[in-house]
Design a protein around this motif. Structure first.
Motif: not given
Length: 230
Positions: A78-80, A99-105, A150-156, A183-187
């Motif tokens: 899975a990509e997302i 999902a949108e912010p991940i899809l748009h990088g 909260g538990p509602y979230r999307a992850v790359r 690890r410097g992930a964008r949150i």
């Protein structure tokens, strides 16, 4: 609305037969794959979810984090990955917004905040109090500023697989954020709705004891992850 290619929705569930069908049907319309992790249900959760269109995997070891871990293992390409509860409290139609912010990088982790849009009475005081304490620790220890844990979230997908997550009872959301921050992930955070569950009783917010146990696990995890090397 077209399905989101490469997006998998993971739904940890235990004894959610009264709500799971509507959650699954809505998710199937939006995501390429929907996986319900039956976490030792004593009711017909698994059968109802499968009939509604989900792929069901079983994780008999009880605990939200153990179920999430099994769900991630079931969608290795899975990509997302979007995590949502199976009780109907989280509007499934907001999956594309997560999902949108991940899809748009623009992000690697997108957290749904329930603060602004939640219905009255949907979150008891003891759950809200534990949430605030965890957020203070998250900010102090990791520099992550959020309004809700909260538990509602999307992850790359690639980010998630690189975190080396393991199962747990309650602390999966906090552990994910702590590891991602290290690890410097964008949150980023977006507002999402939150309402009363459609059926059943929450294993965490349904009692003061459940909230206390969850809070203790989350706090211990945030402290441990601060000194851990992995």
């Amino acid at each position: 609305m077209a399905r989101i290619g490469g997006c998998a929705v993971v739904i940890p569930a235990r004894d959610e037969a009264g709500a799971i069908a509507s959650v699954v049907r809505a998710a199937v319309a939006l995501a390429a794959e929907v996986v319900v992790v039956d976490n030792g249900s004593r009711d017909a959760t698994a059968a109802v979810a499968a009939s509604a269109g989900a792929r069901v995997v079983h994780q008999p070891r009880r605990g939200y984090g153990h179920a999430c871990h099994a769900g991630v293992a079931a969608v290795p390409r899975a990509e997302i990955v979007v995590f949502i509860d199976g009780d109907g409290s989280m509007p499934v139609e907001e999956v594309p917004r997560l999902a949108e912010p991940i899809l748009h990088g623009l992000a690697d982790v997108v957290c749904g905040s329930r603060v602004a849009l939640r219905d009255a009475g949907s979150m008891p005081w003891h759950q809200a109090a534990g949430n605030r304490l965890a957020l203070l620790l998250l900010r102090a220890l990791y520099g992550v500023r959020l309004s809700d844990l909260g538990p509602y979230r999307a992850v790359r997908g690639s980010t998630l697989r690189g975190l080396g997550m393991s199962g747990s009872r309650f602390a999966w959301p906090a552990s994910l954020l702590a590891r991602a921050a290290r690890r410097g992930a964008r949150i980023v955070e977006i507002d999402v709705g939150y309402r009363r569950r459609l059926a059943g009783r929450s294993k965490v917010s349904g009692s003061v004891r459940g909230s206390l146990e969850a809070g203790a696990g989350i706090i211990a995890t945030l402290l441990w992850q601060r000194v851990a090397r992995r």
